[in-house]
Design an enzyme around this catalytic site. Structure first.
Site, PDB file in Angstrom:
ATOM      1  N   SER A   1       0.752  -1.071  -0.270  1.00 44.04           N
ATOM      2  CA  SER A   1      -0.542  -0.083  -0.251  1.00 44.04           C
ATOM      3  C   SER A   1       0.844   1.005   0.055  1.00 44.04           C
ATOM      4  O   SER A   1       1.586   1.238  -1.157  1.00 44.04           O
ATOM      5  CB  SER A   1      -1.039  -0.020   1.306  1.00 44.04           C
TER       6      SER A   1
ATOM      7  N   ASP B   1      -8.652  -6.554  -5.438  1.00 38.42           N
ATOM      8  CA  ASP B   1      -8.839  -4.820  -4.468  1.00 38.42           C
ATOM      9  C   ASP B   1      -9.412  -3.996  -5.036  1.00 38.42           C
ATOM     10  O   ASP B   1      -8.284  -4.163  -6.635  1.00 38.42           O
ATOM     11  CB  ASP B   1      -6.588  -4.611  -3.919  1.00 38.42           C
TER      12      ASP B   1
ATOM     13  N   HIS C   1      -8.011  -5.434  -0.363  1.00 41.75           N
ATOM     14  CA  HIS C   1      -6.406  -4.610   0.011  1.00 41.75           C
ATOM     15  C   HIS C   1      -5.804  -5.202   1.188  1.00 41.75           C
ATOM     16  O   HIS C   1      -4.641  -5.627   1.284  1.00 41.75           O
ATOM     17  CB  HIS C   1      -6.805  -3.046  -0.272  1.00 41.75           C
TER      18      HIS C   1
END
Lengths: 372, 372
Positions: A145, A311, A344
């Protein structure tokens, strides 16, 4: 509280993208394992938006377990018997590194006087820590991320200092949708009168309601629709029937409220503003005349780009965009889209395919770099 | 302000799913065209969460243009020279129909004393209006998003009163993700101290900040990632460079703030709570022992189920779920997934494929029902 944290204080002026310098610079960090004599076995792990440096041991301040306990430790895939693992709290954070809650030059917390920072500034602070540790070149830089953005920034700005790079569930620039979600979160914080225009520490208040709403909105983006359906569906929370009121009838409501309320205990609201802003500002190609591949031409190490099929926050297309640019730059890159319905958050969870790819990548990198 | 609205006041007690009755019942509504002598040409259009009855003419209160101006009017696809078009503000709304801002039995605004209502309650109120207009059977019921839920409720609870049904970009039940987004919006409203536990009208306040945040979060779900990218990307708002601050640097931020601020002028915060709650509670199969097809077995009319490929708020899978159940119930149903990158909002926009499908459906229905 801060006494439990390992903090490096550097009396340097850290130059910032927005102009000026930050001085002094404090960096909260942790290490695991031992640096070998040749200093060739260091792995820097970069944390995500609301993460911290406690990647492999419990956070003594919050009591939370290590956030990558399933991957980092003795005998694990990122093996601390073999590698020297470093993780530092990002610039702008609230776990020991200089941020808006730190004491500024006039003896009070910075609040909104803290400079707006960028991902490149975060990496600049990390590089100062790596210098301090006497490490010239990192064996690998790994992160998911926002951590993946830092990985990309490392190989773009300091290509000679990185042997291997693994950006996971990340992007080379923030999409309009991601900026939009962040802006909702910031507006939720700023709408809270207890935010006090950022000076809540001085005012003795805390914008807990606004920050909780921000966290709730963000949390939805971390999970896939399928994962939410599997975990919660339309199941009711400790009741057999709808109450015809505004209590949390559904488990998903109760879960979100819990996530929001738990978050405000451990995170600083202004840090949330600053770090989301840094992410929104991230657009790696912008510094290379809009050509992303130019950001990677100087990097001679190995890369592996990982994404997760479900995601939608940092969708596989964002990772493909990175991979294409790396291929265009001649980087030895492999790319892997993990099939999962977990969204995610999958990068933090037990995903055997992902972990296997990580193991293979580290082995190949060790062979590249002649690490025993 | 309300004087510009056409309001039907019925001194009946409207029975509610949550128990008890609502009395009196006021319904804000509009009609276009003329009811034929046989009363066989009436189309009921059901509006979405923040919509109103002004489907084909400007709203005199807000000054906003008709929300389906591209579809409804003389010579248009829903031709008011041919059909008698009815649209009413939903129960719980704030445009003339009884809702939390209405004056309750003790002479002050209901606030949170207004009963929590359901989609079925909204349809019950609509049926009272249709009774009042002397119409036994509607030629068609049409609606998008929450309007589509009302369409489904109509044919499940009053199958004999509907000739044709078109649910658009809708669902037979709210998903966990949709409940989650609504809960974020409600928490944003309730976190605003000016909400005053729902009694803001008495307090002389208005939770404008909280409601704006709720609207911003919801607005993201109405657009696709691709549409946001096309419309805004990472373009800056009236500036050439990042400001390194918390102003709206990006156009998407500025757009969302504008959407939020504009919304609070025209919408009641408590209505937002009540209507989102009604949507969350919607689960049509629940009233039929969990078998959705059983909800449709009594309906003998024609149906057309429309979805939009890039709609992630009410994704095409939700519409396929409806279609499958209708097929299982023996309904003469056609289904159409419109290829578009415009997301959920596509049902309000110029989508030629969708409009063509609507025209064909109305023609076929007119033939079915012997309407000249």
């Amino acid at each position: 509280m801060q006494s439990a944290l390992k903090i490096l204080r550097l009396d340097i002026g850290l130059p910032l993208d927005g102009g000026g310098t930050l001085s002094p610079l404090e960096i909260g960090y942790e290490t695991w394992g031992a640096l070998n004599a040749a200093k060739t076995n260091a792995i820097l792990i970069c944390h995500a938006l609301t993460g911290d440096q406690f990647v492999a041991s419990p956070n003594p301040v919050t009591g939370q377990p290590a956030w990558w306990d399933n991957l980092v430790g003795p005998g694990k895939i990122i093996d601390t018997d073999r590698y020297f693992v470093i993780c530092s709290n990002v610039l702008g954070g609230c776990m020991g590194t200089s941020g808006p809650a730190s004491i500024g030059p006039n003896g009070t917390p910075y609040g909104l006087d803290f400079p707006v920072i960028t991902i490149a500034d975060m990496v600049r602070a990390q590089a100062a820590l790596i210098d301090h540790l006497g490490i010239d070149r990192l064996f690998a830089v790994i992160g998911g991320s926002m951590g993946g953005m830092q990985v990309l920034e490392w190989i773009a700005s300091r290509p000679d200092r990185v042997g291997a790079a693994m950006p996971i569930a990340s992007a080379a620039r923030h999409s309009a949708q991601n900026i939009a979600f962040h802006e909702v979160g910031r507006q939720a914080v700023m709408a809270d009168p207890d935010w006090q225009n950022g000076a809540y520490q001085l005012a003795g208040t805390k914008p807990v309601k606004g920050l909780a709403v921000a966290r709730m909105a963000a949390h939805i983006t971390y999970l896939s629709d399928a994962a939410l359906h599997r975990k919660f569906g339309r199941r009711l929370q400790n009741r057999d029937e709808l109450t015809f009121g505004f209590d949390a009838d559904f488990q998903i409501e109760s879960y979100l409220r819990y996530q929001g309320s738990r978050f405000v205990d451990r995170f600083d609201a202004n840090s949330y503003l600053y770090i989301t802003r840094a992410m929104d500002y991230f657009d790696l190609a912008a510094g290379f005349n809009g050509r992303l591949s130019d950001a990677f031409t100087a990097f001679k190490g190995r890369a592996c780009v990982v994404s997760f099929s479900s995601d939608w926050h940092y969708p596989p297309a964002d990772s493909r965009h990175i991979t294409r640019a790396m291929i265009g730059a001649g980087v030895e890159v492999s790319a892997f889209e993990v099939e999962t319905d977990k969204g995610h958050d999958a990068f933090l969870l037990d995903e055997p395919q992902f972990h296997q790819a990580m193991a293979g990548f580290l082995e190949a990198s060790a062979a590249d770099q002649g690490l025993q």
